[in-house]
Scaffold this motif. Structure first.
Motif, short mmCIF file in Angstrom:
data_model
loop_
_atom_site.label_atom_id
_atom_site.label_comp_id
_atom_site.label_asym_id
_atom_site.label_seq_id
_atom_site.Cartn_x
_atom_site.Cartn_y
_atom_site.Cartn_z
N THR A 1 40.37 34.59 31.66
CA THR A 1 41.26 35.73 31.93
C THR A 1 42.73 35.38 31.72
O THR A 1 43.59 36.26 31.82
CB THR A 1 41.06 36.22 33.37
N SER B 1 49.28 47.01 35.77
CA SER B 1 48.52 46.31 36.81
C SER B 1 47.12 46.88 36.98
O SER B 1 46.15 46.13 37.13
CB SER B 1 49.27 46.32 38.15
N SER B 2 46.99 48.20 36.92
CA SER B 2 45.66 48.81 37.02
C SER B 2 44.77 48.38 35.86
O SER B 2 43.60 48.06 36.06
CB SER B 2 45.77 50.34 37.03
N ILE C 1 43.72 44.67 36.26
CA ILE C 1 42.65 44.51 37.24
C ILE C 1 41.30 44.83 36.60
O ILE C 1 40.34 44.07 36.73
CB ILE C 1 42.90 45.39 38.48
N GLU C 2 41.24 45.93 35.89
CA GLU C 2 39.99 46.33 35.23
C GLU C 2 39.58 45.32 34.16
O GLU C 2 38.41 44.93 34.07
CB GLU C 2 40.14 47.73 34.63
N ARG D 1 38.36 42.04 35.73
CA ARG D 1 37.03 42.23 36.31
C ARG D 1 35.96 42.18 35.24
O ARG D 1 34.95 41.49 35.37
CB ARG D 1 36.96 43.55 37.08
#
Length: 86
Positions: free
Chosen positions: A71, A54-55, A58-59, A62
């Motif tokens: 995306t 998940s981290s 997100i990156e 972005r």
């Protein structure tokens, strides 16, 4: 991807759990207790995988949005990683 201290600490706790399980095996402790600890370790690993995916997602999303890229493929790849980890 940079892995923060929190994620590294999760992995260190899992490492400690696994060392504890080895010690339990060496001490010939009850099978049920060992399985319980192995299950807890697996759960911790699964949660860590989720946090990392998940981290990273997100990156990546972005960065893709900044470039004006789609995306959808990133999300599909993240879901596939989670599915494969099970």
């Amino acid at each position: 991807m940079e892995y923060d201290t929190q994620i590294k600490n999760r992995v260190k706790r899992i490492e400690g759990q696994l060392r504890g399980i080895l010690r339990m095996m060496e001490e010939k402790q009850d099978c049920k207790d060992i399985i319980t600890q192995l299950s807890a370790s697996r759960t911790a690993i699964d949660r860590t995988i989720g946090v990392i995916v998940s981290s990273n997602l997100i990156e990546c999303v972005r960065m893709a949005e900044e470039k004006g890229e789609n995306t959808e493929d990133l999300v599909k790849e993240a879901v596939n990683l989670l599915v494969k980890s099970r």
